[in-house]
Write a protein that holds these residues in place. Sequence first.
Motif, short mmCIF file in Angstrom:
data_model
loop_
_atom_site.label_atom_id
_atom_site.label_comp_id
_atom_site.label_asym_id
_atom_site.label_seq_id
_atom_site.Cartn_x
_atom_site.Cartn_y
_atom_site.Cartn_z
N ARG A 1 -8.28 -14.00 12.32
CA ARG A 1 -7.13 -14.44 11.54
C ARG A 1 -7.23 -14.13 10.05
NH1 ARG A 1 -2.82 -14.11 13.65
NH2 ARG A 1 -1.95 -15.36 11.95
N ARG A 2 -8.44 -14.11 9.48
CA ARG A 2 -8.50 -13.89 8.04
C ARG A 2 -8.01 -12.49 7.66
NH1 ARG A 2 -11.78 -12.76 3.57
NH2 ARG A 2 -11.43 -14.23 1.86
N PRO A 3 -8.39 -11.42 8.38
CA PRO A 3 -7.82 -10.11 8.03
C PRO A 3 -6.30 -10.05 8.19
CG PRO A 3 -9.78 -9.85 9.39
CD PRO A 3 -9.43 -11.30 9.43
N ILE A 4 -5.79 -10.71 9.22
CA ILE A 4 -4.33 -10.76 9.40
C ILE A 4 -3.68 -11.46 8.21
CG2 ILE A 4 -2.46 -11.80 10.76
CD1 ILE A 4 -3.56 -9.45 12.21
N ALA A 5 -4.23 -12.61 7.80
CA ALA A 5 -3.68 -13.35 6.67
C ALA A 5 -3.71 -12.52 5.40
CB ALA A 5 -4.43 -14.66 6.48
#
Length: 465
Positions: A333-337
């Motif tokens: 999720r962090r790369p997507i965010a």
Amino acid sequence: MDTDVLIVGAGPTGLALGIDLARQGVDALVVEKAEALFPGSRGKGIQPRTMEVFDDLGVLDAIRAAGGDYPVGMIWQDGERVGEHRMFDSAGTSEDSPYGEPWMVPQWRTQEVLFARLEELGGEVAFGREVVGLDQDDAGVTVRFATGPDLRARYLVAADGGRSAVRRALGIGMTGETVDPNPLLVADVRISGLDRDNWHVFPPRGEGDGFLAICPLAGTDVFQVVAQFPEGTEVDLSLDGIRKVVAARSHLAPEDVTELRWASDFRPRAALADRFRSGHVFLAGDAAHVHSPAGGQGLNTSVQDAYNLGWKLGAVLRAGAPAALLDTYEEERRPIAAHMLGLSTSVHRGETRRGEATRQLGLGYRDSSLTEETRAAGGQVRAGDRAPDGKLGDVRLFDAFRGPHWTLVAVGVETPRELPESVHVVSGEEQPSYGRGLFLVRPDGYVGWAGETPVGLQEYVAAGF
């Protein structure tokens, strides 16, 4: 333990996570600092990918009934209509993507729908519980509140917004930038003398002025007013203050603004938490990433945080999956965010149109440690991609995916004989969006494993994912 999962914050993120855990039979409690649900319209755009998530969570019909299509923008000058403005590039629906356009629902209505679904599933929100501190040990988290007893949970999820008390208690920093130094007013008002067929836009009249936009909120008799001010302005949030702004920047009279329901001001910024996890605590939604409102990405990215984390918590707490599965939440999720923050900022600055990218259908996890693509050449759909809708035989795929289970999609390939009961199988000879092969679809609708033959599938499943 008082509960398996304590969710701090009853916004869209916390409520969506509560629903996902409740339908898996996970003992979870949502706590909320305020005495009631958030009253404003703030995040009003539901993107197509989030519509698919809401379909799976059982709230799509209610969300559709609560909102409507976005109206065409209408540009005004000196009291005259001077031209239309399309807010985003249009896209139609297709068999593999049944929801083509953003759907407008005021945030307060979205939260009412999610709250009703949570209660229907036996979930609960405890209002008036403000977190003031927490302690962790090897078994879980103890949370302290301004009033009432401490609570003990195996896991804690901070969904308590951009000023997250949980994130501050953990000492997790946020790295970001001011997207626009000019403050914005956002208010929900009733207005007479203005039609509800258009999103009314009033460009600045002179140097130093800001724009005014008045949008009819679908499913209500209320308008959302957005006004920009020069840097350093102290924004007046009173009814009289909003009347003055509307009258100064449009052809409307002050008395045409008949009622103020909610108002807020903010400076658009973009920020990303340095970490999404600390021990037994996870950050989700605005507690993990703060967006400019442009392009409608904040609420949608946040709900999909919950959707990613929900099935993983359920697998660990109820299905015996290894605890290491939870490490993939931040990994995925962090790369997507970070990517969506860049997109929101680009839309805000006029560098990117609202269109294919903002619908979030193209996001995926090809680089995740949970993703295994065994085909040399791949195909239309690769491991890590969103699993498209469509028909396979007589079965609609989204109907087959619905629920917190894995689904094996077999197209023109024989299915393995031995699979766990938790893996549902749907098969057929032809599916144009997928092509030939085997596709193991995760509970959150992404392909975890793909192959031309079953070789390697049993080993992937046996790993406990």
